[in-house]
Enzyme design. Sequence first.
Site, PDB file in Angstrom:
ATOM      1  N   ALA A   1       1.333  -0.868  -0.076  1.00  0.00           N
ATOM      2  CA  ALA A   1       0.180   0.220  -0.028  1.00  0.00           C
ATOM      3  C   ALA A   1       1.023   1.640   0.062  1.00  0.00           C
ATOM      4  CB  ALA A   1      -0.647   0.134   1.227  1.00  0.00           C
TER       5      ALA A   1
ATOM      6  N   GLY B   1      -0.043  -5.680   0.158  1.00  0.00           N
ATOM      7  CA  GLY B   1      -0.826  -4.642   0.068  1.00  0.00           C
ATOM      8  C   GLY B   1      -0.266  -5.016  -1.630  1.00  0.00           C
TER       9      GLY B   1
ATOM     10  N   GLU C   1      -0.832  -9.257  -1.366  1.00  0.00           N
ATOM     11  CA  GLU C   1      -1.924  -9.355  -1.142  1.00  0.00           C
ATOM     12  C   GLU C   1      -3.570  -9.285  -2.781  1.00  0.00           C
ATOM     13  OE1 GLU C   1      -2.460  -6.660   1.563  1.00  0.00           O
ATOM     14  OE2 GLU C   1      -3.730  -7.688   3.575  1.00  0.00           O
TER      15      GLU C   1
ATOM     16  N   GLU D   1       3.600  -5.729   6.808  1.00  0.00           N
ATOM     17  CA  GLU D   1       3.265  -4.576   8.150  1.00  0.00           C
ATOM     18  C   GLU D   1       3.121  -4.688   9.748  1.00  0.00           C
ATOM     19  OE1 GLU D   1       1.600  -6.680   5.566  1.00  0.00           O
ATOM     20  OE2 GLU D   1       0.816  -6.123   4.035  1.00  0.00           O
TER      21      GLU D   1
HETATM   22  C1  3H9 Z   1       0.320  -2.190   3.224  1.00  0.00           C
HETATM   23  O1  3H9 Z   1       0.753  -2.624   2.725  1.00  0.00           O
HETATM   24  C2  3H9 Z   1      -0.800  -2.496   4.060  1.00  0.00           C
HETATM   25  C3  3H9 Z   1      -2.071  -3.563   2.944  1.00  0.00           C
HETATM   26  O2  3H9 Z   1      -1.650  -4.987   3.628  1.00  0.00           O
HETATM   27  C4  3H9 Z   1      -3.186  -3.027   3.444  1.00  0.00           C
HETATM   28  C5  3H9 Z   1      -3.789  -1.758   3.332  1.00  0.00           C
HETATM   29  C6  3H9 Z   1      -5.435  -1.589   2.901  1.00  0.00           C
HETATM   30  N1  3H9 Z   1       4.943   3.358   0.600  1.00  0.00           N
HETATM   31  O3  3H9 Z   1      13.104   1.922   0.752  1.00  0.00           O
HETATM   32  P1  3H9 Z   1      13.522   2.396  -0.271  1.00  0.00           P
HETATM   33  C7  3H9 Z   1       9.143   4.758  -1.109  1.00  0.00           C
HETATM   34  S1  3H9 Z   1       1.968  -1.312   4.475  1.00  0.00           S
HETATM   35  C8  3H9 Z   1       5.690   4.191  -0.060  1.00  0.00           C
HETATM   36  O4  3H9 Z   1      15.016   3.216  -0.150  1.00  0.00           O
HETATM   37  P2  3H9 Z   1      14.698   0.325  -1.722  1.00  0.00           P
HETATM   38  C9  3H9 Z   1      10.913   5.251  -0.503  1.00  0.00           C
HETATM   39  O5  3H9 Z   1       9.745   6.402   1.227  1.00  0.00           O
HETATM   40  C10 3H9 Z   1       3.058  -2.095   3.163  1.00  0.00           C
HETATM   41  N2  3H9 Z   1       6.315   4.520  -0.337  1.00  0.00           N
HETATM   42  O6  3H9 Z   1      14.269   1.173  -1.708  1.00  0.00           O
HETATM   43  C11 3H9 Z   1      11.662   5.748  -0.962  1.00  0.00           C
HETATM   44  O7  3H9 Z   1      11.142   6.997  -1.102  1.00  0.00           O
HETATM   45  P3  3H9 Z   1      12.554   8.059  -1.000  1.00  0.00           P
HETATM   46  C12 3H9 Z   1       3.756  -2.754   3.141  1.00  0.00           C
HETATM   47  C13 3H9 Z   1       6.939   3.601  -0.413  1.00  0.00           C
HETATM   48  O8  3H9 Z   1      15.256  -0.187  -2.905  1.00  0.00           O
HETATM   49  C14 3H9 Z   1      11.446   4.713  -2.004  1.00  0.00           C
HETATM   50  O9  3H9 Z   1      10.205   4.302  -2.448  1.00  0.00           O
HETATM   51  N3  3H9 Z   1       4.672  -2.759   2.477  1.00  0.00           N
HETATM   52  C15 3H9 Z   1       6.461   2.900  -0.356  1.00  0.00           C
HETATM   53  O10 3H9 Z   1      15.942  -0.170  -0.368  1.00  0.00           O
HETATM   54  C16 3H9 Z   1      12.800   3.555  -2.194  1.00  0.00           C
HETATM   55  O11 3H9 Z   1      12.527   3.265  -1.155  1.00  0.00           O
HETATM   56  C17 3H9 Z   1       6.046  -2.334   2.721  1.00  0.00           C
HETATM   57  O12 3H9 Z   1       6.029  -2.140   4.053  1.00  0.00           O
HETATM   58  C18 3H9 Z   1       5.231   2.293   0.456  1.00  0.00           C
HETATM   59  N4  3H9 Z   1       5.040   1.400   0.770  1.00  0.00           N
HETATM   60  O13 3H9 Z   1      13.862  -0.745  -0.900  1.00  0.00           O
HETATM   61  C19 3H9 Z   1       7.190  -1.984   2.011  1.00  0.00           C
HETATM   62  N5  3H9 Z   1       7.818   2.071  -0.344  1.00  0.00           N
HETATM   63  O14 3H9 Z   1      13.056   7.783  -2.365  1.00  0.00           O
HETATM   64  C20 3H9 Z   1       8.128  -0.978   2.758  1.00  0.00           C
HETATM   65  C21 3H9 Z   1       8.982   2.514  -0.684  1.00  0.00           C
HETATM   66  O15 3H9 Z   1      11.423   9.409  -1.816  1.00  0.00           O
HETATM   67  N6  3H9 Z   1       9.325  -0.858   1.581  1.00  0.00           N
HETATM   68  N7  3H9 Z   1       8.718   3.713  -0.661  1.00  0.00           N
HETATM   69  O16 3H9 Z   1      12.439   8.199   0.203  1.00  0.00           O
HETATM   70  C22 3H9 Z   1      10.270  -1.165   1.766  1.00  0.00           C
HETATM   71  O17 3H9 Z   1      10.383  -2.768   2.526  1.00  0.00           O
HETATM   72  C23 3H9 Z   1      11.213  -1.149   0.281  1.00  0.00           C
HETATM   73  O18 3H9 Z   1      10.933   0.107   0.060  1.00  0.00           O
HETATM   74  C24 3H9 Z   1      11.614  -1.969  -0.626  1.00  0.00           C
HETATM   75  C25 3H9 Z   1      12.747  -1.019  -1.824  1.00  0.00           C
HETATM   76  C26 3H9 Z   1      12.451  -3.565  -0.006  1.00  0.00           C
HETATM   77  C27 3H9 Z   1      10.001  -1.886  -1.403  1.00  0.00           C
END
Ligand code: 3H9
Length: 688
Positions: A66, A105, A108, A128
């Site tokens: 998400a 998400g 999901e 999450e």
């Molecule tokens: C969810 O899904 C809830 C659902 O179950 C239900 C909903 C109803 N959103 O980490 P990085 C940005 S909860 C917005 O440096 P990497 C991050 O801030 C979500 N922004 O890269 C950064 O921005 P900036 C569950 C996001 O290659 C840029 O992307 N998902 C999100 O080292 C690059 O990120 C997670 O918890 C996001 N979801 O790692 C996954 N994700 O460049 C969270 C990233 O401006 N994300 N950004 O600083 C991660 O674990 C890592 O970002 C990922 C990439 C592994 C994907």
Amino acid sequence: MTAINEVVDLALEGAVAVITVNSPPVNALSANVRTGIDEAVKAAGADPAVKAIVLHCAGRTFIAGADITEFGKPWKGVPLNDVNATIEGSAKPVVAAIHGTALGGGLEVALSCHYRVAVPSAKLGLPEVKLGLVPGAGGTQRLPRIVGVEKALETIAFGDPMSAKVALDSGLVDQMIEGDLRAGAIAFANGLITAKAPLNKVRDRTDKLAVDASVFAAFRKANARKFRGFEAPEACIQCVEAAVNKPFDEGMKFERETILRLMPGVQSRAQRHVFFAERQAAKIPDVPETTPTRTIGRVGIIGAGTMGGGISMNFASAGIPVTIVEMKQDALDRGLGVIRKNYENTAKRGRLTMADVEARMARYTPSLDLSALADCDLIIEAVFENMEIKKEVFGKLDAIAKPGAILASNTSYLDVNEIAASTKRPQDVIGMHFFSPANVMRLLEVVRGAKTAPDVIATAMKLGKQIGKVAVLVGVCHGFVGNRMLAQRQREANKLILEGAMPWDVDRVLYDFGLPMGPFAMSDLAGLDIGWSRETSKSSTPRELLCELDRRGQKTGAGFYDYDEKRNASPSPVTEKIILDLAAAKGVNRRQISDEEILQRCIYPMINEGAKILEEGIAIRASDIDTVWVNGYGWPVYTGGPMFYADTIGLGTVLDVMKRFEGQHGADFKPSALLEKLVAEGKGFKDL
Ligand code: 3H9
């Protein structure tokens, strides 16, 4: 190819419709992405030429979750559960084609597809819980239906992603695609059409849900310590229980209610704050992302002791060759022996193969000669914490290191400018302060000297990320951010045990607050004799008196606490007597001290010091201080770090209590000008 909207398009490849999401950086499920997927699936469903659908993402990853930036704001666009219902309800099979990270998400959505294919490097997970939440779009209901309850519990309650191989073995992925993912997924979809394969709707499956109810109790019991203080893991467990005990739609309702309850809570807000704080820390206003970096092909480490050895492992593990230098052969052998043993222990736990261990060890070039560092691009010194010794080492390095090499000190307190001045290249000198155990702790304080060149800063920050650390840029002062604030807590802890508390009272209060251990248990672990010698001992503090009795901490079976042979601690009557006698000798009238006072005395001066650190520009932003404390000192992530915590209790409260303590205990509690100013303006650290 048809553009559904700015971020989603639809292409027809024979009888297969390919939906592509293209929303950099991580294809997060913003309102546009959700609406786009929903419309694309409906459009493909309505097209008689389409017999199967592939959902695929452009760029570096499948949907990574998400859009966290939307949390806490009014909901726009199609809810994710509706998108998932559209996908799962499609009369034509939908195949998720996964690369990069299918998280939250994103997974999901994939679980709502009828089939999943993935490249071998893909990772799949529901993280999450790390944001203080439960998966909120069916993850807790669908995952156990595919992988079984126990695997789902572990995946959801810990939030760690699984590899594509594990996903394949557990049935989450139907086929691994070597080579081009899009083409492979289309071929897989064509195979489904030919075979007239059924629509595998996960919601309809119940075969994996039959488990004994004791599974949940056992899981709770086994992980109680790891989940201590956190709300979300228990909520995750309850949602999986609901998957087992309730029909699908009721389980979905329970999951929905749970995420809506957790979302506005302090813990989830704190954990989301930390997520963004860690990423924000990489951004340095006067060192833009475009700053060139130096190539680091080989790293030199001076010192193969606990610190040097641990630091070197980060590089060897990341595939970077290391030259490690010691003064004596036996110290070098001992250091390399410890490194090998650490890797072998990881292998024993199944997280490395023995071939990996050998590959890592093969990256080491041990030497007794500093001049072996001549070809290193970065040299990190981890010798004894003494300015004269450090200056001597840097003077020598200046003569040995190649031009353009970065010279780094792992000092935890000392003045990096003074160290830099012992070379003719202060622009190449920087602090890289690792935290013990350096191969484990995620924090790296990168200390910028007055003359450190921007490309040296950019290189150190980038390298930090490459070796899996969270790098935070700090300025020069005694103890930088982390240890400078820690000194406040230590001072108060020492005062409290003379005034009336016992070490175990202080430790218990801080442990209950969520820290992994209190200051006295910590001292016992580290060794009370660090920096102590019998010759100079003044017998004026409990620590000195304990050392004089050879109670030097866990290693001697006794310190502040007594230890049994399994290193279980118990309060010590010896320590108690030492403290009472010392207090009496100093004329202290001991009093009853409340837990609340212990907590405030230990933590509020840290917050105040954090404010001074901001005033002085030692940290760039309050969230950097939080990042330091969460990653370097085990500060409970569910309170967001000391500065976020201060905002949640209100800076007015912190200021009032500091003023009261200042009246009672003097200048150690003098509020910082920034704290006063923020309170006067009705602001918090978050507003800076
Ligand atoms: C969810 O899904 C809830 C659902 O179950 C239900 C909903 C109803 N959103 O980490 P990085 C940005 S909860 C917005 O440096 P990497 C991050 O801030 C979500 N922004 O890269 C950064 O921005 P900036 C569950 C996001 O290659 C840029 O992307 N998902 C999100 O080292 C690059 O990120 C997670 O918890 C996001 N979801 O790692 C996954 N994700 O460049 C969270 C990233 O401006 N994300 N950004 O600083 C991660 O674990 C890592 O970002 C990922 C990439 C592994 C994907």
